[in-house]
Design a protein around this motif. Structure first.
Motif, PDB file in Angstrom:
ATOM      1  N   ASP A   9       0.444 -27.385  -5.024  1.00  0.00           N
ATOM      2  CA  ASP A   9       1.850 -27.548  -5.381  1.00  0.00           C
ATOM      3  C   ASP A   9       2.236 -26.391  -6.298  1.00  0.00           C
ATOM      4  OD1 ASP A   9       4.326 -28.244  -6.427  1.00  0.00           O
ATOM      5  OD2 ASP A   9       3.820 -30.351  -6.654  1.00  0.00           O
ATOM      6  N   ARG A  11       5.029 -25.359  -7.478  1.00  0.00           N
ATOM      7  CA  ARG A  11       5.963 -25.668  -8.569  1.00  0.00           C
ATOM      8  C   ARG A  11       5.227 -26.308  -9.746  1.00  0.00           C
ATOM      9  NH1 ARG A  11       9.908 -28.440 -11.199  1.00  0.00           N
ATOM     10  NH2 ARG A  11      11.928 -27.445 -11.295  1.00  0.00           N
ATOM     11  N   ALA A  12       4.326 -27.234  -9.450  1.00  0.00           N
ATOM     12  CA  ALA A  12       3.553 -27.878 -10.522  1.00  0.00           C
ATOM     13  C   ALA A  12       2.662 -26.861 -11.230  1.00  0.00           C
ATOM     14  CB  ALA A  12       2.720 -29.013  -9.952  1.00  0.00           C
ATOM     15  N   GLY A  14       3.373 -23.724 -11.607  1.00  0.00           N
ATOM     16  CA  GLY A  14       4.287 -22.954 -12.441  1.00  0.00           C
ATOM     17  C   GLY A  14       4.660 -23.703 -13.710  1.00  0.00           C
ATOM     18  N   GLU A  15       4.847 -25.007 -13.587  1.00  0.00           N
ATOM     19  CA  GLU A  15       5.181 -25.823 -14.766  1.00  0.00           C
ATOM     20  C   GLU A  15       4.036 -25.820 -15.771  1.00  0.00           C
ATOM     21  OE1 GLU A  15       6.459 -29.765 -13.738  1.00  0.00           O
ATOM     22  OE2 GLU A  15       8.011 -29.027 -12.397  1.00  0.00           O
ATOM     23  N   LEU A  38       8.926 -21.238  -5.851  1.00  0.00           N
ATOM     24  CA  LEU A  38       8.575 -22.540  -6.422  1.00  0.00           C
ATOM     25  C   LEU A  38       7.873 -22.385  -7.767  1.00  0.00           C
ATOM     26  CD1 LEU A  38       7.369 -24.342  -3.178  1.00  0.00           C
ATOM     27  CD2 LEU A  38       9.432 -24.859  -4.497  1.00  0.00           C
ATOM     28  N   TRP A  39       6.924 -21.454  -7.855  1.00  0.00           N
ATOM     29  CA  TRP A  39       6.178 -21.240  -9.089  1.00  0.00           C
ATOM     30  C   TRP A  39       7.122 -20.830 -10.214  1.00  0.00           C
ATOM     31  CZ3 TRP A  39       4.756 -17.875 -12.932  1.00  0.00           C
ATOM     32  CH2 TRP A  39       3.538 -18.100 -13.582  1.00  0.00           C
ATOM     33  N   SER A  41      10.346 -21.363 -10.414  1.00  0.00           N
ATOM     34  CA  SER A  41      11.245 -22.458 -10.783  1.00  0.00           C
ATOM     35  C   SER A  41      10.510 -23.474 -11.653  1.00  0.00           C
ATOM     36  CB  SER A  41      11.853 -23.118  -9.547  1.00  0.00           C
ATOM     37  OG  SER A  41      10.895 -23.855  -8.833  1.00  0.00           O
ATOM     38  N   GLY A  42       9.241 -23.704 -11.377  1.00  0.00           N
ATOM     39  CA  GLY A  42       8.443 -24.594 -12.218  1.00  0.00           C
ATOM     40  C   GLY A  42       8.262 -24.032 -13.618  1.00  0.00           C
ATOM     41  N   TYR A  43       7.995 -22.731 -13.694  1.00  0.00           N
ATOM     42  CA  TYR A  43       7.840 -22.070 -14.994  1.00  0.00           C
ATOM     43  C   TYR A  43       9.126 -22.184 -15.801  1.00  0.00           C
ATOM     44  CZ  TYR A  43       6.075 -18.698 -18.396  1.00  0.00           C
ATOM     45  OH  TYR A  43       5.625 -18.111 -19.538  1.00  0.00           O
ATOM     46  N   ALA A  45      11.498 -24.355 -15.483  1.00  0.00           N
ATOM     47  CA  ALA A  45      11.729 -25.756 -15.857  1.00  0.00           C
ATOM     48  C   ALA A  45      10.904 -26.129 -17.080  1.00  0.00           C
ATOM     49  CB  ALA A  45      11.401 -26.676 -14.686  1.00  0.00           C
ATOM     50  N   ALA A  46       9.675 -25.660 -17.136  1.00  0.00           N
ATOM     51  CA  ALA A  46       8.820 -25.955 -18.289  1.00  0.00           C
ATOM     52  C   ALA A  46       9.396 -25.340 -19.559  1.00  0.00           C
ATOM     53  CB  ALA A  46       7.404 -25.440 -18.043  1.00  0.00           C
TER      54      ALA A  46
END
Length: 64
Positions: A9, A11-12, A14-15, A38-39, A41-43, A45-46
């Motif tokens: 995943d 995105r996960a 990246g978060e 995705l990566w 966007s996860g970063y 978001a974190a």
């Protein structure tokens, strides 16, 4: 270089990256790929949720 499995995943990952000591520019995925989007966007978001962003690639001592 081996490519990561397709079931990761991005995105996960990246978060989790800021807590692991990775900077946004250290994204492991190639420019123009969905995994990179995705990566990142996860970063982002974190960081928006309060994670401290890392600068300069990879921290020498993550968590410190």
């Amino acid at each position: 270089m081996q490519t990561p499995p397709d079931d990761l995943d991005a995105r996960a990952l990246g978060e989790a990256a800021p807590a692991k000591g990775l900077a946004r520019e250290a994204c492991p995925y190639a420019v123009g790929t969905q995994a990179r989007t995705l990566w990142l966007s996860g970063y982002d978001a974190a960081v928006a949720a309060g994670a401290v962003p890392v600068t300069g690639g990879i921290q020498r001592e993550p968590g410190r």
